[in-house]
Motif scaffolding. Sequence first.
Motif, PDB file in Angstrom:
ATOM      1  N   GLY C 112      11.206 103.194  10.738  1.00 43.23           N
ATOM      2  CA  GLY C 112      11.276 101.412  11.219  1.00 43.23           C
ATOM      3  C   GLY C 112      11.872 100.722   9.941  1.00 43.23           C
ATOM      4  N   ALA C 116      14.924  98.899   9.500  1.00 35.64           N
ATOM      5  CA  ALA C 116      15.098  97.052   9.307  1.00 35.64           C
ATOM      6  C   ALA C 116      15.813  96.565   7.573  1.00 35.64           C
ATOM      7  CB  ALA C 116      13.788  96.788   9.356  1.00 35.64           C
ATOM      8  N   LYS C 128       9.431  90.208   9.290  1.00 32.57           N
ATOM      9  CA  LYS C 128       8.867  90.048  10.671  1.00 32.57           C
ATOM     10  C   LYS C 128      10.382  90.310  10.690  1.00 32.57           C
ATOM     11  CE  LYS C 128       4.311  88.416  11.637  1.00 32.57           C
ATOM     12  NZ  LYS C 128       3.822  87.453  10.971  1.00 32.57           N
ATOM     13  N   GLU C 129      10.969  89.077  11.038  1.00 29.26           N
ATOM     14  CA  GLU C 129      11.911  88.967  11.824  1.00 29.26           C
ATOM     15  C   GLU C 129      12.882  90.941  12.109  1.00 29.26           C
ATOM     16  OE1 GLU C 129      13.575  84.939  11.552  1.00 29.26           O
ATOM     17  OE2 GLU C 129      14.024  86.271   9.644  1.00 29.26           O
ATOM     18  N   SER C 130      12.850  91.599  10.950  1.00 27.93           N
ATOM     19  CA  SER C 130      13.758  92.642  10.801  1.00 27.93           C
ATOM     20  C   SER C 130      12.905  93.378  11.513  1.00 27.93           C
ATOM     21  CB  SER C 130      14.318  93.308  10.373  1.00 27.93           C
ATOM     22  OG  SER C 130      12.182  93.010   8.803  1.00 27.93           O
ATOM     23  N   GLU C 131      11.541  93.563  11.727  1.00 30.35           N
ATOM     24  CA  GLU C 131      10.948  94.596  12.142  1.00 30.35           C
ATOM     25  C   GLU C 131      10.898  94.586  13.637  1.00 30.35           C
ATOM     26  OE1 GLU C 131       6.365  95.147  11.116  1.00 30.35           O
ATOM     27  OE2 GLU C 131       6.207  95.822  12.867  1.00 30.35           O
ATOM     28  N   LYS C 132      10.991  93.354  14.142  1.00 27.65           N
ATOM     29  CA  LYS C 132      11.207  92.804  15.763  1.00 27.65           C
ATOM     30  C   LYS C 132      12.496  93.448  15.983  1.00 27.65           C
ATOM     31  CE  LYS C 132      10.298  89.687  18.095  1.00 27.65           C
ATOM     32  NZ  LYS C 132      10.535  87.751  18.366  1.00 27.65           N
ATOM     33  N   ALA C 133      13.464  93.363  15.702  1.00 31.33           N
ATOM     34  CA  ALA C 133      14.864  93.607  15.727  1.00 31.33           C
ATOM     35  C   ALA C 133      15.294  95.480  15.704  1.00 31.33           C
ATOM     36  CB  ALA C 133      15.812  93.025  15.123  1.00 31.33           C
ATOM     37  N   LEU C 135      12.898  97.320  16.261  1.00 35.12           N
ATOM     38  CA  LEU C 135      12.416  97.734  17.412  1.00 35.12           C
ATOM     39  C   LEU C 135      13.278  97.278  18.634  1.00 35.12           C
ATOM     40  CD1 LEU C 135       8.941  98.632  17.964  1.00 35.12           C
ATOM     41  CD2 LEU C 135       8.788  95.986  18.951  1.00 35.12           C
ATOM     42  N   THR C 136      14.104  97.019  18.357  1.00 40.62           N
ATOM     43  CA  THR C 136      14.633  96.181  19.847  1.00 40.62           C
ATOM     44  C   THR C 136      15.476  97.197  19.786  1.00 40.62           C
ATOM     45  OG1 THR C 136      14.469  94.081  19.817  1.00 40.62           O
ATOM     46  CG2 THR C 136      16.235  94.220  21.191  1.00 40.62           C
ATOM     47  N   LYS C 139      14.872 100.876  20.668  1.00 43.48           N
ATOM     48  CA  LYS C 139      15.118 100.816  22.163  1.00 43.48           C
ATOM     49  C   LYS C 139      16.212 101.135  22.668  1.00 43.48           C
ATOM     50  CE  LYS C 139      10.431  98.014  22.824  1.00 43.48           C
ATOM     51  NZ  LYS C 139      10.110  96.760  23.242  1.00 43.48           N
ATOM     52  N   GLU C 147       7.194 101.404  19.720  1.00 45.13           N
ATOM     53  CA  GLU C 147       6.365 100.407  19.118  1.00 45.13           C
ATOM     54  C   GLU C 147       5.210 101.467  19.014  1.00 45.13           C
ATOM     55  OE1 GLU C 147       7.125  99.932  22.502  1.00 45.13           O
ATOM     56  OE2 GLU C 147       7.403  97.491  23.241  1.00 45.13           O
TER      57      GLU C 147
END
Lengths: 523, 305, 349, 314, 340
Positions: C112, C116, C128-133, C135-136, C139, C147
């Motif tokens: 992850g 990121a 935080k943002e990069s972790e979400k990105a 994840l996307t 996928k 996740e």
Amino acid sequence: AGWWGSNPSSDKNTLNYAMPTDIQTLDISKATDQYSNLVLGNTESNLLRVNAKGEPAPDLAKSYQVSDDGLTYTVELRSGLKWSDGSKLTAQDVVYSWQRMVNPKTASQYASLASGVLNADDIMAGKKDVSELGVSASGNTITFKLDHAMPQFKYLLAFANFAPQKQAYVSKEGDKYGTTSEKQIYSGAYKFEGWNGTNGKFKMVKNDNYWDAKNVKTKTVNWQVVKNADTALKLYKQGKIDRVSISNSPEMYSANKNNKDVKSTAVAAATYLEYNQANNAFLKNEKIRQALNLATNRTELASQATGGSRDAAQSLVSKGLTKTTTGEDLSAYVKPGYTYDKKKAQELFKQGLAEVNQGKMKVTIETDADAVISKNTVDYIKQAWESTFGSDIEVTEKIVPFKQRLKDSQAGDFDIVVTNWNGDYQDGSTFYDLFASKDAGYNQGRFTNDAYFAAVKKAETTDATNASARQDDFKDAEKALMEEANINPLYSWKASSLVRSNVKGVVESPVGLTLDLTYAHRK
Amino acid sequence: MARYILKRLLILVLTLWIVVTATFFLMQILPGTPYNNPKLTASAIEQLNATYGLDKPVIVQYFDYIVNLLHGDMGTSFQYQNQSVSMLIGQRLPISAQLGVQALIVGVLIGLWFGAVSARHQNEKLDGFLGVISTLGISTPSFILAIVLLFIFGYQLDWLPVSGWGDSFSQTILPTLALAVGPAAITTRFVRSEMIEVLHSDYIQLARAKGIGEGQVIKRHAYRNSMIPILTLIGPMTANLLTGSTLVENIFSVPGIGQQFVSSIPTKDYPVIMGTTIIYALMLMVMILITDILTAIVDPRVRLD
Amino acid sequence: MQAPILQVKNLSVSFQTYAGVVQAIRGVDFDLKKGETLAIVGESGSGKSVTTKTLLGLNAPNASVKKESQILLGQDNLASYMEKDWDQVRGAKIAMVFQDPMTSLDPTMTIGKQIAEPMEKHLGMSSKESEKAALTLMKDVGIPDAEKHINDYPHQWSGGMRQRAVIAIALAAEPDILIADEPTTALDVTIQAQIINVIKAQQKKRDMSVIFITHDLGVVANVADRVAVMYAGKIVEKGTVNEIFYNPKHPYTWGLLSSMPTTSTALGSLHAIPGTPPDLLYPPKGDAFANRNDYALDIDHEKQPPFFKVSDTHEAATWLLDERAPKVEPPMEIQKRQAYWRENFVKEG
Amino acid sequence: MQNPAAKKQVAIKNVTLTFNKGKKNENKALDNVSFDIYEGETFGLVGESGSGKTTLGRSVLKLYEPDSGSITFDGQEITRMKRKELGDFRRKAQMIFQDPQASLNGRLTVSNILGEGLDEAGYPKDKEKRRKKILELLEMVGLNEDHASRYPHEFSGGQKQRIGIARALAVKPKFVIADEPISALDVSVQAQVVNLLAQLQKDHGLTYLFIAHDLAMVKYLSDRIGVLHWGKLVEIGTADQVYHHALHPYTKSLLSAVPEPDPVKEKAHHVTSYDPSFEKDGQDRQMVEVESGHFVLATPSEAEKYKEKQNEWQ
Amino acid sequence: MEASQEFTLVGIKNEAATEKINKPTLTFWQSVWHRLKKNKLAVVSLYFLVAIAIFALGSTAVLSQSDANQFNTNTGAKYKSLPPKSGLPIPFWDGTGTVLGSADKVDVYEQNDVKQNFLLGTDNLGRSLGKRVTVGLRISLFVALAATAIDLIFGVSYGLISGWFGGWVDTIMQRIIEVISAIPTLVVVTLLAMLFGSGIGSIILAIALTNWVSMARQVRNQTLTLKERDFVLAAKTLGGSGPKIAVKHLVPNMAGTIIVQVMMTIPAAIMFEAVLSAINLGVKAPTASLGTLIADSQSMLQYYPYQILIPATILVLVSLAFILLGDGLRDAFDPKMLDE
Ligand SMILES: Nc1ncnc2c1ncn2[C@@H]1O[C@H](COP(=O)(O)OP(=O)(O)OP(=O)(O)O)[C@@H](O)[C@H]1O
Ligand SMILES: Nc1ncnc2c1ncn2[C@@H]1O[C@H](COP(=O)(O)OP(=O)(O)OP(=O)(O)O)[C@@H](O)[C@H]1O
Ligand SMILES: [Mg+2]
Ligand SMILES: [Mg+2]
């Protein structure tokens, strides 16, 4: 200097000293090494204390008497003596200390010193009970009964290992007795403090319970263990310690021998070669032994190998041990005339070799590895003999740890061994008794020299109480020894030190308590 | 993990037992008695032997020793009469440990720094210089270095105290330095080659391709990966330190365990020799175990089993 | 026609080695248009990797790029970039996927975080943002249960999954160009097929240009819009994928195509290119392929051929295209392909 | 294609092999594998990485010991061979390795490498004879005298692989296992080696066990093909049967994933994915002959389905 | 017509040329040497060591061990501790020094009326330090080489056996190694040296017995990887026996590892000899080794530093050279750079 603290060499209340090795124990009966004894000697008192003249004078004792046959010593204690913890110091404490020393359970390595006191040997061998020891107390008086006359006995009464011990205290501390400065009580001028059993910094503090405390002027004596001799010298030069030995290496001695603070004292120690006359065919031959002795240039040896830090030997007995009745140094009085004569040596050696008729002489010379000087010494002797006798001799050096040398010596497992002997008391017998007979413990070369044996025997028996006859016996013994070349005396020790000139009242002895600070103080 | 550690501890105990056994019997072959006194007579020695139980058959002595050891009792020193070996070691070990840890930390930190600098300037002058320095550090035994340091900073320049321990921190500087040079040199060389290897690896290429800047690449990716293997060095370095410290302690009069070991050899004070050997072996093995566990903690690839 | 987003002109790279100077790239020209896939094929050591690493300034320290070389990304000539300038390009404009997924990931950092990293740097995202990105993105490249796995370390993943992670890293900062250097060579065919699909899907989604390096002509046939064939540090033929596969002009391309059996190749009819590739320490003076080339002309052994234009999109560097050259019969397999070309493509054109 | 009268060269029966048995990282690399190789044929073995191809090959050469099952060579059980028989066997069965670099000892010259084989084959020590023999071997694989005194690292991959082949041929084997002999080679030289192998088979009547990733090559070279998956043989048949009428879903998926050098076909290409989970459903599966010489690993009910499909094609 | 001739189809002009190798043949050792040459320090070290070796060997002809122990027993302190004198006016090498106890610099030779020049001075008994250092170097090298040779033979065999057989043999052999390495080397060495008594033989044995472990480890690890390599399998399929494969295939391929290990062991042995000397377990006196020279002159440091610095410098230089050469060789043998 002065970077790391102020100069302590001007503080009147304190003295500062260093010792080169760790203290090993404060158990009075068990201490064997010089520095444990040094601490004990300054913090514990005995019946007598050797004074500046080298004579045992009353300390805890008020007075003492010797019977005419020399077999009974009666000592009266001063009154009101106290231990450092304030408890009473009694005659019984003295008796207990002697008993403890010979008690096999104590396993004291010095127990044999008491040999000669009535029943001591049997007690040590477990044949008799300690209560039968010839030391007894009644009131303030202690009586010593001996097996035979011992001219040196008064020195034992000053010996640290026989200083009084309080039985109640010893048994209370049990295994821990004497393992730290807290686990000992003191009867001497100082109390010992700050030693945890292994550390290298501690001090002696004036003991107000000492009977003569009013004459003890120094409040504190600081001690530190400094193993490196050069470091110690540096500390002396920085003013941090008041005394430093310079006899550690020939170079150190040479570099400092002209310093104005130099002070040389005799040491009751001598170094000699023992020839194995029991099982070495070459060394059994008297001519060869004589040749080897003649090929030994003792003056050169002392100068080249020891750099002058030792004195060339002139006799078995060391220089400065004690004086004759006329005040002459014993060693000078008895000297039989050892010389260096290369020609004669070569001649004798040829003859000797022919007599032995086993070809080239191959011989091993053994020493221990403790000091530079020992190594230099055997290097020198090897070279000296090989250059004198050429290809007729081959000398091999064997340098072993101290323990190993001891074992080999005792087992007679050597050709030639370099022995360093430290006397125990200030009397010639501490040397001459070594070879009292062929089987004497220290006659490791197992030589037989009837003239010598007879002379020594005479000194110990017939002449035991006659000092001037004794010194003549010793002279005869030396002569007999030289004639048959049973041993080869090399050099006599001395302790050269730099000593702070403003420190007065120090008593130095060639044996026993080498540095007595009881009355030492800074001017 | 717990099982692994347990298993390792078991092996450790087993190894220790072999070490104890081997040294014990080796001691028996060594010549001489453990008593210091030339004035002891044969009968007195017999007496003493009986007191210390040395007259019993060796095998009985061995079992006695093992039983005592299990109770944490390593016997009584012959040289330091009445002193228990555990106490002697207990008092001296902290000193040696302080010296050792100081040297290790100083050495490793210097090594990490020099090694990383060297690797980043690979084949440049600075790298060559550090290379020679570190090789020199490896080829100089610590006792020779100690002598030279003593001569220069102690005697000639008079900057630092030349002996002792415990009075001031300055006393620890020279012995620490003498001991730190070895680890520093080894670490420098190791970090350098490790880092060079890492810098050539595919994942560093990928990290560079991310465009996060060379500094970040080194900081976030190269350092950690080249530091992890250093842990494996700590075991052997500890061993070297133990060897080095015996002589260095002697030279600087540091009252540590090493000095005591050296002095117990000629006096054949075998309770002390054995005690020290056991402690040394134990320290070494524990150190290796710790570094193995640490490696597993910091390196996600390593799993303990 | 759209202007190319990347133009490589006269690129030459050499390496200083113990044994001497290796002239790895000897004058390479090509360009890349928006959204297209350019495949570079060629045998091992022909310079494919060096070419692409040069595009990212990632060559080994012993490499030197000749002065007259140009790498134009928009207005900028990357060939003249200093080390610090590259950070704007790497990851953000050009990103790269390497060959070996087993070694391309930092073993001590979670996947992850590795994904990121370029987002934080180039897109200025917070962690935080990069972790979400990330994840996307995970996928997107087909990592199941992203996740659950975002904090995994690389060694916990299989080769195929790791290669997806590497692709995610490359895509993270939304580059314009993706270079994939043999991204599937180390993988099984089934996994290879998946990875190719991932790359194609992401390319479409993001309208990226892709440079796809491989030596597998089957893969080229699948992914490429245009193809460049490299041999011994040079491009010998380039054209659209159909031109290269059905109307190849260079004897090396012929050799390559006819040395691969198809399901219908009969035993004994496989064409083999004889000999071994030249040693670039001692580059030959003529055409590097000449002494393995059954169709070599005398001049091939003496002089390097220039590019001859076959069509607007098709060029080949072989003297056979010179008007003075004799007509030659290519191998059977090629004749079949050319027949197919004439049937299906020429008519339309 | 298969001649029923042909002699069985190698017979592998119910071979199971487990690595690190009893340890945490136990790994069943071969699971109840059975098949035969007939004299003079090329048996191709395909499967994904880690499926056990190499393990199988090495077991046949007695480099690994199977846990159970039997492997016979020329009718002789290899696990029970005595020293002398083993020596003979070593000369009859040889191996060509995947990594030409790793398979040659970098410290020996080519002639020494080939000489080792000659020594083992008990070839006379006479220098001149030996030189001629080595030259002969080199020429057999398209190399020349020049190369005899050189070291492996000086050769290109294809040349190295040919040296490896020459070494195997030095003992005049009858049976050769080629374990991915071309996958480490460059495309342009793969054909050289494949052609050489085919040529040698023709000239010397060799039997091959040909292991490869590259399905096109396997198809090109092999008479029969076995498909290995997770240590199990899932399908065996002639090259055509397996290629054109694959029955097992794994085989199908494998074939569908192979890209072809043909853009038109490729661009329309659809990859069938394979869900291996059913393999682990605990049901007992046996090799079932759905057609003469065409076996599939199946439960009886699956076998029925396969047979139906087979009939459809026909 | 010239032009058309150029365009004739000739194909592959020279069949043989297609397989021709341009590079000159380099044997393994040649290529190692080739790469080693690039490392200046390693080459300098190599020459230095060769020179040292020649010097040490050559000196045996002119200088016997006992020559170095000679001094005149009847000249008092005349020859004692003379500083190095080259006979040229080079600072620190002109025979001037301070006489102990005074601060003035004087020409000690003149003062002592010594006619001879001692290049490296004399020691505290008046023996030539030059001779002693020469002999000492010889002995130290001999000790190191002999210990390393034992190491090599024992360690390599041990590692080969352990690695080749694997399984429980390996497990047991590795456990033994673990136990041995759990005891710090100094302890082992001192115990052994005490057991055997001092002397060259026992020192060699003591050093060898502790050093072989790392050699054995390295060889074992190499064996484990090499025995899985295809060329070893190939040799097996050809029917080669274990020992034959070990000698022909394993050992030559480990040559690099082994040589580098040897290069590390030699200086370690030299240093250990010195350490042993420092605790009085060194060679028999009066024989000199570098270690005993250093140990014996430790007390001389303040007074005659040259007596300790000269042998110490030589020891460090020799060790340094071995290590630098080892470094160079390691790179030269690097498998990543070889075979390609
Ligand atoms: N750092 C380097 N030093 C020396 N030569 C190099 C270096 N990197 C690459 N080369 C040489 O450059 C040439 C081209 O290498 P490159 O890696 O580009 O080949 P490639 O086409 O990618 O091959 P592959 O298919 O094997 O990846 C080769 O001859 C190689 O030996
Ligand atoms: N010596 C060994 N010890 C332990 N496990 C092994 C060993 N050799 C192989 N394996 C394992 O056995 C399984 C089968 O391996 P094998 O090498 O036979 O596969 P393969 O089909 O040849 O694969 P590839 O295509 O990658 O060569 C794999 O999981 C592998 O990790
Ligand atoms: Mg590449
Ligand atoms: Mg395989």
